[in-house]
Motif scaffolding. Structure first.
Motif, PDB file in Angstrom:
ATOM      1  N   ASP A   1       0.767  -1.486   0.167  1.00  0.00           N
ATOM      2  CA  ASP A   1      -0.242  -0.159  -0.034  1.00  0.00           C
ATOM      3  C   ASP A   1       0.969   1.496   0.203  1.00  0.00           C
ATOM      4  OD1 ASP A   1      -0.836   2.025   1.532  1.00  0.00           O
ATOM      5  OD2 ASP A   1      -2.655   1.254   0.934  1.00  0.00           O
ATOM      6  N   GLY A   2       1.805   1.411   0.738  1.00  0.00           N
ATOM      7  CA  GLY A   2       2.509   2.595   0.828  1.00  0.00           C
ATOM      8  C   GLY A   2       3.759   2.368  -0.621  1.00  0.00           C
ATOM      9  N   TYR A   3       4.205   1.887  -1.092  1.00  0.00           N
ATOM     10  CA  TYR A   3       4.750   1.816  -1.935  1.00  0.00           C
ATOM     11  C   TYR A   3       3.703   2.307  -3.104  1.00  0.00           C
ATOM     12  CZ  TYR A   3       7.556   0.308  -6.264  1.00  0.00           C
ATOM     13  OH  TYR A   3       8.000   0.394  -7.616  1.00  0.00           O
ATOM     14  N   ALA A   4       2.413   1.606  -3.790  1.00  0.00           N
ATOM     15  CA  ALA A   4       1.660   2.526  -4.447  1.00  0.00           C
ATOM     16  C   ALA A   4       1.699   3.980  -4.300  1.00  0.00           C
ATOM     17  CB  ALA A   4       0.486   1.700  -4.704  1.00  0.00           C
ATOM     18  N   ARG A   5       1.164   4.000  -3.354  1.00  0.00           N
ATOM     19  CA  ARG A   5       0.815   5.381  -2.737  1.00  0.00           C
ATOM     20  C   ARG A   5       2.001   6.319  -3.057  1.00  0.00           C
ATOM     21  NH1 ARG A   5      -3.187   6.423   1.005  1.00  0.00           N
ATOM     22  NH2 ARG A   5      -4.843   4.199   1.460  1.00  0.00           N
ATOM     23  N   ARG A   6       3.595   6.150  -2.635  1.00  0.00           N
ATOM     24  CA  ARG A   6       3.960   6.707  -2.558  1.00  0.00           C
ATOM     25  C   ARG A   6       4.937   6.787  -4.502  1.00  0.00           C
ATOM     26  NH1 ARG A   6       6.360  10.221  -3.517  1.00  0.00           N
ATOM     27  NH2 ARG A   6       8.431  10.757  -2.952  1.00  0.00           N
ATOM     28  N   ILE A   7       4.580   5.552  -5.004  1.00  0.00           N
ATOM     29  CA  ILE A   7       4.550   6.205  -6.879  1.00  0.00           C
ATOM     30  C   ILE A   7       4.220   6.573  -7.934  1.00  0.00           C
ATOM     31  CG2 ILE A   7       4.690   4.548  -8.650  1.00  0.00           C
ATOM     32  CD1 ILE A   7       6.690   4.339  -7.423  1.00  0.00           C
ATOM     33  N   ALA A   8       2.613   6.584  -6.911  1.00  0.00           N
ATOM     34  CA  ALA A   8       1.501   7.429  -8.021  1.00  0.00           C
ATOM     35  C   ALA A   8       1.260   8.815  -7.431  1.00  0.00           C
ATOM     36  CB  ALA A   8       0.145   7.056  -7.238  1.00  0.00           C
ATOM     37  N   SER A   9       2.148   9.234  -5.780  1.00  0.00           N
ATOM     38  CA  SER A   9       2.193  10.136  -5.679  1.00  0.00           C
ATOM     39  C   SER A   9       3.755  11.690  -6.159  1.00  0.00           C
ATOM     40  CB  SER A   9       2.566  10.763  -3.824  1.00  0.00           C
ATOM     41  OG  SER A   9       2.637  11.974  -3.836  1.00  0.00           O
ATOM     42  N   ALA A  10       4.640  10.699  -6.244  1.00  0.00           N
ATOM     43  CA  ALA A  10       5.623  11.203  -7.811  1.00  0.00           C
ATOM     44  C   ALA A  10       5.097  11.184  -8.470  1.00  0.00           C
ATOM     45  CB  ALA A  10       7.001   9.621  -6.851  1.00  0.00           C
ATOM     46  N   ARG A  11       4.372  10.176  -8.656  1.00  0.00           N
ATOM     47  CA  ARG A  11       4.476  10.761 -10.684  1.00  0.00           C
ATOM     48  C   ARG A  11       3.557  11.721 -11.140  1.00  0.00           C
ATOM     49  NH1 ARG A  11       2.720   4.596 -13.360  1.00  0.00           N
ATOM     50  NH2 ARG A  11       0.662   5.398 -13.008  1.00  0.00           N
ATOM     51  N   ARG A  12       2.151  11.861  -9.973  1.00  0.00           N
ATOM     52  CA  ARG A  12       1.433  13.118  -9.911  1.00  0.00           C
ATOM     53  C   ARG A  12       2.697  14.283 -10.387  1.00  0.00           C
ATOM     54  NH1 ARG A  12      -1.941  15.252  -5.579  1.00  0.00           N
ATOM     55  NH2 ARG A  12       0.132  14.622  -4.823  1.00  0.00           N
ATOM     56  N   ASP A  13       2.776  13.635  -8.726  1.00  0.00           N
ATOM     57  CA  ASP A  13       4.277  15.565  -9.016  1.00  0.00           C
ATOM     58  C   ASP A  13       5.211  15.557  -9.873  1.00  0.00           C
ATOM     59  OD1 ASP A  13       2.999  15.253  -6.440  1.00  0.00           O
ATOM     60  OD2 ASP A  13       4.808  15.494  -5.411  1.00  0.00           O
ATOM     61  N   VAL A  14       5.769  14.819 -10.541  1.00  0.00           N
ATOM     62  CA  VAL A  14       6.211  14.542 -11.953  1.00  0.00           C
ATOM     63  C   VAL A  14       5.182  15.362 -12.721  1.00  0.00           C
ATOM     64  CG1 VAL A  14       8.248  13.447 -13.084  1.00  0.00           C
ATOM     65  CG2 VAL A  14       7.957  13.364 -10.839  1.00  0.00           C
ATOM     66  N   ARG A  15       4.283  14.757 -12.934  1.00  0.00           N
ATOM     67  CA  ARG A  15       3.439  15.042 -14.011  1.00  0.00           C
ATOM     68  C   ARG A  15       2.342  16.904 -14.519  1.00  0.00           C
ATOM     69  NH1 ARG A  15      -0.193  10.970 -13.306  1.00  0.00           N
ATOM     70  NH2 ARG A  15      -1.733  12.326 -11.780  1.00  0.00           N
ATOM     71  N   ASP A  16       2.476  17.175 -12.735  1.00  0.00           N
ATOM     72  CA  ASP A  16       2.358  18.900 -12.665  1.00  0.00           C
ATOM     73  C   ASP A  16       3.461  19.497 -12.633  1.00  0.00           C
ATOM     74  OD1 ASP A  16      -0.332  16.985 -12.305  1.00  0.00           O
ATOM     75  OD2 ASP A  16      -0.363  17.458 -10.061  1.00  0.00           O
ATOM     76  N   SER A  17       4.570  18.896 -12.654  1.00  0.00           N
ATOM     77  CA  SER A  17       5.631  20.047 -12.487  1.00  0.00           C
ATOM     78  C   SER A  17       6.782  20.503 -14.055  1.00  0.00           C
ATOM     79  CB  SER A  17       7.282  19.307 -11.646  1.00  0.00           C
ATOM     80  OG  SER A  17       7.137  18.574 -11.234  1.00  0.00           O
ATOM     81  N   ALA A  18       5.784  19.198 -14.786  1.00  0.00           N
ATOM     82  CA  ALA A  18       6.419  19.073 -16.330  1.00  0.00           C
ATOM     83  C   ALA A  18       6.312  20.636 -16.658  1.00  0.00           C
ATOM     84  CB  ALA A  18       5.886  18.131 -16.778  1.00  0.00           C
TER      85      ALA A  18
END
Length: 245
Positions: free
Chosen positions: A166-183
């Motif tokens: 669960d923690g891994y999935a949330r961390r990956i999803a959060s990182a992908r979201r942050d990278v996507r939003d900052s692009a």
């Protein structure tokens, strides 16, 4: 009608009674309600999808429904209560992870979590206030626990492994979201590499320089990166299962 706490409800987490479809104790005063709890949650879901977690204020949700700021509290007692209902609605029913082996099933479950956070990126921002207690979240927990106990882990071991996934999935999803939003469209990876590589060599960052020269160092999170990390977690769980055997 105004929502009021009963004696028993006062000792339960916010939103739990409503999440299970049970009416909270209420008095008979006030006008006949024009909305339902489900409509309140749906409006909050639309607002969060459009403007993110920060937009989830009770006045904004009330305005979206044409209610006064105070009227919304006739349906839910607090923002905390609404967030509980919203989380259960956004996660939705648990995925079907009936795979041929535990590893494939655990992979499917974890990927389903990441995918759900891609649909509702603000899920990464929702505070976690304890173990799942609402219907859909308990369904997600039960799904992965059945997979892991079926692989001969004890219920408590399965719960710990589920928390890790669960923690891994949330961390990956959060990182992908942050990278996507900052692009930004103005940034060119090749230009960044040309700027950084000589400086990395000059400072002695030889490993990073070699990765950048080979095009393997970027700010993107590829599916291969996600799978690599998940496979290492599953390798560790596999060792635990082998020890049990």
């Amino acid at each position: 009608m105004s929502v009021m706490l009963s004696t028993d409800d006062a000792h339960l987490p916010p939103g739990l009674v409503l999440a299970w479809g049970l009416p909270a104790k209420s008095n008979k005063l006030g006008r006949k309600p024009t909305q339902s709890v489900e409509q309140i949650v749906e409006a909050a879901l639309e607002l969060a999808d459009a403007d993110g977690f920060a937009a989830l204020s009770m006045p904004k949700i009330a305005q979206k429904l044409g209610l006064t700021a105070n009227a919304i509290y006739r349906y839910v007692r607090s923002r905390d209560e609404l967030l509980v209902l919203l989380a259960d609605a956004a996660w939705g029913p648990a995925p079907d992870v009936d795979a041929k082996d535990w590893r494939s099933a655990a992979t499917a479950w974890t990927q389903a979590m990441v995918d759900r956070c891609d649909v509702h990126p603000w899920l990464c921002d929702l505070p976690i206030r304890g173990a799942p207690m609402t219907p859909n979240l308990l369904g997600w927990a039960e799904a992965i626990l059945k997979v892991l106990t079926g692989a001969r882990l004890s219920p408590s071991e399965s719960l710990s492994c589920a928390l890790l996934l669960d923690g891994y999935a949330r961390r990956i999803a959060s990182a992908r979201r942050d990278v996507r939003d900052s692009a930004t469209t103005d940034v060119q990876p090749a230009a960044v590499a040309r700027f950084l590589q000589p400086r990395l060599n000059e400072l002695g960052y030889s490993t990073l320089a070699a990765l950048m020269a080979g095009g393997q160092y970027s700010d993107e999170i590829h599916e291969a990166d996600v799978s690599f990390g998940l496979d290492r977690i599953l390798d560790g769980i596999d060792v635990l299962i082998a020890q049990k055997a």
